[in-house]
Design an enzyme around this catalytic site. Structure first.
Site, mmCIF file in Angstrom:
data_model
loop_
_atom_site.group_PDB
_atom_site.id
_atom_site.type_symbol
_atom_site.label_atom_id
_atom_site.label_comp_id
_atom_site.label_asym_id
_atom_site.label_seq_id
_atom_site.Cartn_x
_atom_site.Cartn_y
_atom_site.Cartn_z
ATOM 1 N N LYS A 156 0.878 -1.171 0.000
ATOM 2 C CA LYS A 156 0.000 0.000 0.000
ATOM 3 C C LYS A 156 0.913 1.217 0.000
ATOM 4 O O LYS A 156 1.319 1.720 1.038
ATOM 5 C CB LYS A 156 -0.905 -0.011 1.234
ATOM 6 C CG LYS A 156 -2.218 0.771 1.069
ATOM 7 C CD LYS A 156 -2.072 2.227 0.724
ATOM 8 C CE LYS A 156 -1.753 3.101 1.904
ATOM 9 N NZ LYS A 156 -1.740 4.575 1.489
ATOM 10 N N GLY A 211 6.029 6.488 8.019
ATOM 11 C CA GLY A 211 5.294 7.732 7.876
ATOM 12 C C GLY A 211 5.365 8.569 9.134
ATOM 13 O O GLY A 211 6.346 8.518 9.880
ATOM 14 N N GLU A 243 8.415 2.980 11.281
ATOM 15 C CA GLU A 243 9.481 3.959 11.096
ATOM 16 C C GLU A 243 8.817 5.312 10.917
ATOM 17 O O GLU A 243 8.154 5.559 9.915
ATOM 18 C CB GLU A 243 10.368 3.648 9.891
ATOM 19 C CG GLU A 243 11.568 4.572 9.837
ATOM 20 C CD GLU A 243 12.281 4.597 8.508
ATOM 21 O OE1 GLU A 243 12.769 5.681 8.127
ATOM 22 O OE2 GLU A 243 12.344 3.547 7.847
ATOM 23 N N CYS A 256 14.021 10.711 6.437
ATOM 24 C CA CYS A 256 13.874 10.461 7.876
ATOM 25 C C CYS A 256 15.231 10.483 8.573
ATOM 26 O O CYS A 256 15.325 10.852 9.741
ATOM 27 C CB CYS A 256 13.203 9.109 8.116
ATOM 28 S SG CYS A 256 11.566 8.971 7.390
#
Length: 464
Positions: free
Chosen positions: A158, A210, A232, A266
């Site tokens: 997804k 996300g 994460e 990130c």
């Protein structure tokens, strides 16, 4: 577009790259059941056969590489050279996981006991739901998809709406590699349908990359069942330039680590602490490096800084700059939303000196853009205190010639990965993990297989 679909716009040209529809609530059972059927058969195949399929996937991705790289650039604005690099890195990660799979997934025998055979087996969890992010759309997914297939699982990818075509690329290239129908499938689903998928008994693990808010929502859904999730959730990654650092190396590495992919990483560097003895020289060198960045059409080879992927990003970054300025920060360059030739949602790369943690947006909250604050510190202890002053803990880095200093400081930093003289990098032989609001769980390395498998104990009496 209609209520049950979405469009992907090119963040440079504004053109519509693709239109896609969402999976309907009535379609969930069929999609998950198809994946479960494929998984049950796949679980019976030996690891060597799974590895062979994943190597064929790598070959198919290599052949499709230019298309995939161009789609990445068109969807989220990454310069094409960086998108091509992402394809290569995804292949390297996949091939590392393939190489370690036979040993990592092998039965683990226990010490011999007369009359007994005892061992631990790693069995697949079933169907894995990978909810992936847009900023590194291949790398984030490959961390989960390939290890899951190696472990004997099926995967529903997804992907973020912004990079939906990358989810389709995984399905397409696995199909070209000869994967059974349903083993790797791309789905697009809104929040309600995602929750419906997670509730299905066939789902054995959920991987999410996300926001912290999104991670909490996923974990709430997962908590309704006895399965786990890997999360994460971002970072505010710090760097410390110690007094014995190689200054030129530190400047070049840190500017790259802060501004690569327009800072949309990130594990990108978002705050830099420099020992007072090097501070002025560091700031001068960093400013010169930032001014070398070139904004423009990300399909052009000379461009090193692409547009912001998300429409709201420049406004958020401008607010962080203005807060820092109001609290005494020296804005040395950039700091505004701009266009190039009337095109693109760019943010002029920004370096802010004399930063403090009173500038909450710049030095404590996640920025996720081409902006970095630099602060002066008196010693190692002050650097450690400030590096830990964050709700996040994904990576941290030190620049020093003294490995003992790196060991000593690294032991004190609340982080998932600690670097010396490098940053913004994933070594697939090491587990990728975070602490605090950066999330939980592991991907990559042999530890990445643990969440994708269940341990089954065999305790066999061979003599009566």
């Amino acid at each position: 577009m209609a209520q049950h679909g979405f469009r992907i716009d090119d963040p440079y040209s504004g053109e519509i790259v693709a239109e896609r529809g969402f999976l309907g609530a009535g379609e969930v059972e069929g999609v998950v059941a198809r994946a479960a059927r494929a998984q049950r058969a796949w679980a019976r195949t030996p690891v060597q056969e799974r590895a062979a399929l994943c190597e064929r996937f790598c070959q198919a991705l290599e052949e499709d590489g230019e298309r995939v790289a161009t789609e990445i650039t068109r969807q989220m604005g990454k310069p094409l050279a960086q998108a091509r690099g992402e394809v290569k890195t995804a292949l390297a990660r996949a091939r590392h996981m393939i190489s370690i799979a036979p040993e990592a997934l092998a039965d683990e025998p226990l010490p011999a006991v007369p009359g007994f055979t005892r061992f631990v087996r790693h069995e697949p969890v079933g169907v894995v739901l990978d909810i992936s992010a847009w900023n590194y759309p291949l790398l984030i997914s490959v961390n989960v998809v390939v290890p899951a297939v190696l472990a004997g699982d099926a995967v529903l990818v997804k992907h973020a709406q912004r990079t939906a075509l990358c989810g389709e690329a995984f399905e397409r290239t696995f199909a070209r590699a000869g994967a059974p129908e349903g083993l790797v499938s791309a789905v697009q689903a809104d929040h309600a349908v995602c929750a419906q998928i997670i509730a299905r008994p066939e789902i054995g693990f959920v991987s999410f990359t996300g926001s912290v808010r999104g991670g909490r929502e996923i974990y709430r859904e997962v908590s309704k069942r006895f399965i786990d999730a890997g999360l994460e959730l971002g970072g505010k990654d710090p760097a410390y330039v110690a007094p014995d650092a190689d200054l030129d190396h530190a400047v070049a590495n840190l500017v790259d680590g802060a501004f690569y992919n327009a800072g949309q990483s990130c594990c990108g560097i978002e705050r830099i602490y420099v020992h007072r003895s090097l501070y002025d020289r560091f700031v001068e060198g960093a400013l010169a490096e930032v001014r070398k960045l070139r904004m423009g059409n990300p399909l052009q080879p000379s461009i090193t800084l692409g547009p912001m992927a998300q429409p709201g990003a420049p406004e958020k970054l401008e607010a962080q700059v203005e807060e820092a300025r109001a609290k005494g920060g020296r804005v040395l360059c950039g700091g505004k939303a701009v266009s190039v030739g009337g095109k693109g949602r760019f943010f002029d790369p920004c370096l802010i000196a004399d930063a403090t943690h009173q500038m909450h947006g710049l030095m404590v909250e996640e920025s996720f853009g081409p902006i970095v604050g630099v602060a002066k510190v008196a010693d190692d202890d002050e650097a450690v205190r400030l590096m830990n002053d964050s709700p996040y803990g994904l990576t941290a880095a030190i620049w020093t010639r003294d490995q003992e200093r790196a060991f000593r400081i690294g032991a004190q930093i609340e982080t998932g990965t600690f670097f010396m003289n490098r940053c913004d990098y994933l070594d697939p032989a090491l587990p990728w993990t975070g602490v605090k609001d950066s999330g939980k769980g592991n991907s990559l390395s042999r530890y990445g297989f643990l969440s994708l498998t269940r341990r089954k104990s065999f305790h066999l009496r061979t003599q009566t």
